[in-house]
Design an enzyme around this catalytic site. Sequence first.
Site, PDB file in Angstrom:
ATOM      1  N   ARG A 197       0.844  -1.182   0.220  1.00  0.00           N
ATOM      2  CA  ARG A 197      -0.532   0.062  -0.116  1.00  0.00           C
ATOM      3  C   ARG A 197       0.694   1.316   0.193  1.00  0.00           C
ATOM      4  O   ARG A 197       2.325   1.339   0.262  1.00  0.00           O
ATOM      5  CB  ARG A 197      -1.364  -0.172   1.052  1.00  0.00           C
ATOM      6  CG  ARG A 197      -2.033  -1.057   1.509  1.00  0.00           C
ATOM      7  CD  ARG A 197      -2.576  -0.995   2.625  1.00  0.00           C
ATOM      8  NE  ARG A 197      -3.673  -1.971   2.674  1.00  0.00           N
ATOM      9  CZ  ARG A 197      -3.160  -3.614   2.885  1.00  0.00           C
ATOM     10  NH1 ARG A 197      -2.416  -3.512   3.289  1.00  0.00           N
ATOM     11  NH2 ARG A 197      -4.499  -4.558   3.246  1.00  0.00           N
ATOM     12  N   LYS A 220      -2.218  -2.688   7.248  1.00  0.00           N
ATOM     13  CA  LYS A 220      -3.099  -2.229   8.167  1.00  0.00           C
ATOM     14  C   LYS A 220      -4.067  -3.685   8.478  1.00  0.00           C
ATOM     15  O   LYS A 220      -4.396  -3.724   9.576  1.00  0.00           O
ATOM     16  CB  LYS A 220      -3.827  -2.456   6.478  1.00  0.00           C
ATOM     17  CG  LYS A 220      -5.680  -2.472   6.894  1.00  0.00           C
ATOM     18  CD  LYS A 220      -6.603  -2.422   5.063  1.00  0.00           C
ATOM     19  CE  LYS A 220      -8.157  -1.763   5.815  1.00  0.00           C
ATOM     20  NZ  LYS A 220      -8.625  -2.133   4.356  1.00  0.00           N
ATOM     21  N   HIS A 272      -4.210   2.937  -4.987  1.00  0.00           N
ATOM     22  CA  HIS A 272      -4.487   1.355  -5.233  1.00  0.00           C
ATOM     23  C   HIS A 272      -4.247   1.198  -6.179  1.00  0.00           C
ATOM     24  O   HIS A 272      -4.001  -0.795  -6.676  1.00  0.00           O
ATOM     25  CB  HIS A 272      -5.701   1.453  -4.529  1.00  0.00           C
ATOM     26  CG  HIS A 272      -5.730   0.306  -2.985  1.00  0.00           C
ATOM     27  ND1 HIS A 272      -4.791   0.866  -2.089  1.00  0.00           N
ATOM     28  CD2 HIS A 272      -6.352  -0.529  -2.740  1.00  0.00           C
ATOM     29  CE1 HIS A 272      -4.589   0.052  -1.284  1.00  0.00           C
ATOM     30  NE2 HIS A 272      -5.933  -1.165  -1.860  1.00  0.00           N
ATOM     31  N   ARG A 275      -0.888  -1.342  -6.400  1.00  0.00           N
ATOM     32  CA  ARG A 275      -1.161  -2.491  -5.699  1.00  0.00           C
ATOM     33  C   ARG A 275      -1.880  -3.750  -6.997  1.00  0.00           C
ATOM     34  O   ARG A 275      -1.914  -4.720  -6.943  1.00  0.00           O
ATOM     35  CB  ARG A 275      -2.124  -2.191  -4.470  1.00  0.00           C
ATOM     36  CG  ARG A 275      -1.906  -3.589  -3.761  1.00  0.00           C
ATOM     37  CD  ARG A 275      -2.250  -3.139  -2.255  1.00  0.00           C
ATOM     38  NE  ARG A 275      -2.633  -3.733  -1.847  1.00  0.00           N
ATOM     39  CZ  ARG A 275      -2.359  -4.953  -0.457  1.00  0.00           C
ATOM     40  NH1 ARG A 275      -1.626  -4.935  -0.439  1.00  0.00           N
ATOM     41  NH2 ARG A 275      -2.973  -5.763   0.228  1.00  0.00           N
ATOM     42  N   HIS A 298      -2.946 -10.125   3.259  1.00  0.00           N
ATOM     43  CA  HIS A 298      -4.540 -10.452   3.061  1.00  0.00           C
ATOM     44  C   HIS A 298      -5.020 -11.243   3.640  1.00  0.00           C
ATOM     45  O   HIS A 298      -4.454 -11.991   4.374  1.00  0.00           O
ATOM     46  CB  HIS A 298      -4.790 -10.559   1.488  1.00  0.00           C
ATOM     47  CG  HIS A 298      -5.544  -9.839   0.880  1.00  0.00           C
ATOM     48  ND1 HIS A 298      -5.513  -9.986  -0.469  1.00  0.00           N
ATOM     49  CD2 HIS A 298      -5.182  -8.838   0.608  1.00  0.00           C
ATOM     50  CE1 HIS A 298      -5.941  -8.930  -1.543  1.00  0.00           C
ATOM     51  NE2 HIS A 298      -5.505  -7.857  -0.652  1.00  0.00           N
ATOM     52  N   TYR A 307      -8.294 -11.979  -7.577  1.00  0.00           N
ATOM     53  CA  TYR A 307      -7.384 -11.662  -9.060  1.00  0.00           C
ATOM     54  C   TYR A 307      -6.937 -12.936  -9.675  1.00  0.00           C
ATOM     55  O   TYR A 307      -6.946 -13.043 -10.886  1.00  0.00           O
ATOM     56  CB  TYR A 307      -6.072 -10.881  -8.542  1.00  0.00           C
ATOM     57  CG  TYR A 307      -5.767  -9.853  -8.312  1.00  0.00           C
ATOM     58  CD1 TYR A 307      -6.103  -8.934  -8.153  1.00  0.00           C
ATOM     59  CD2 TYR A 307      -5.806  -9.847  -6.153  1.00  0.00           C
ATOM     60  CE1 TYR A 307      -6.068  -7.427  -7.558  1.00  0.00           C
ATOM     61  CE2 TYR A 307      -5.632  -8.214  -5.601  1.00  0.00           C
ATOM     62  CZ  TYR A 307      -5.651  -7.395  -6.810  1.00  0.00           C
ATOM     63  OH  TYR A 307      -5.646  -6.125  -5.632  1.00  0.00           O
TER      64      TYR A 307
END
Length: 341
Positions: A197, A220, A272, A275, A298, A307
Amino acid sequence: MAIDQLADGRWKVDVEPIKGKRFRKTFKTKGEAQRFEATCRSKIIESAQWSPKPRDRRRLAELVDCWGRLHGRSLSDYEGRRVIMDRMVERLKNPVAITLTAADFAEYRARRLASGISPKTLNNELSYLRAMFNELRRLGEIDYQNPLSLLRAIRVQERELSYLDTAQIDQLFAVMRNMRHPHVELIAMICLVTGCRWGEAQGLTVSRVADGALQFVNTKSKRRRVVPIDPKLADRIRAHLREHGAFSNCRDRFDEAVARAGLNLPAGQKSHVLRHTFASHFIANGGNILTLQKILGHSSLAMTMRYAHLAPDHLQDVLAFGPAREFRHFFDTPRSEHQPS
């Protein structure tokens, strides 16, 4: 009366220390009856079960304050979340929290939706308020059920994930080089080659740059993450930080570069997009989806699966293992009855 003498000389106790808990018993002597009555009444003081708490009359704003003090301030996004929650409380007219129902919030949400507020924003509001009730119940601050526990979020159409092709990447980085900003191009490069990020790249220090990897700590998910990079890039990052000092906040300059490059990106996906570009190219080039999950940090594989459709062999099993291969003759164009054989 609580104690009364019966016709046969015995003494009857009829006592109700709290509503709903009534005790009746007969004794031979008045003294025994008095002691039993005193014992029953003392239970109100000694036992929490016999002495229920008064109903919680705190208003929603008071619970938000309590949540912020006991838990919210430990969250990285507390300031922004608190602003949203305070405004939500104001729009809900700050009810007594225990009286708030799922129907009340659903009515509030319907009004907001009709006024043009996006479903995603309303889902965020629901998740913030629901999480607050859950946390206060875990902490023992409230003893009633979360009123929003069964309220479902609005189903939102999944947004298209935009990513850049090779020509667009070259075009964007040419613009950033001509901007002559000390940091924006290098931060963008870090995001592009690691999938991190923007804020994670911006928070890098010399100590977090190894010969062949970058270490991201202010993430995050709150989990430390290490991503390999080319040693030449690691040398460039270290040299840059020593010469120019820590990266400054330059996300606005990146947004400006996107506009100058003529890239039309969906709202909220400007920084973003790098990314998404990393992840998309990684999968399209044959990368493993579980490895990508670890690289991106994640917490859920479901996030990374967005994806998966870019993989070269994605869903090709439909053709390989489905019934189509056994009935390929059905695909032939049917001949007319009058067409000669």
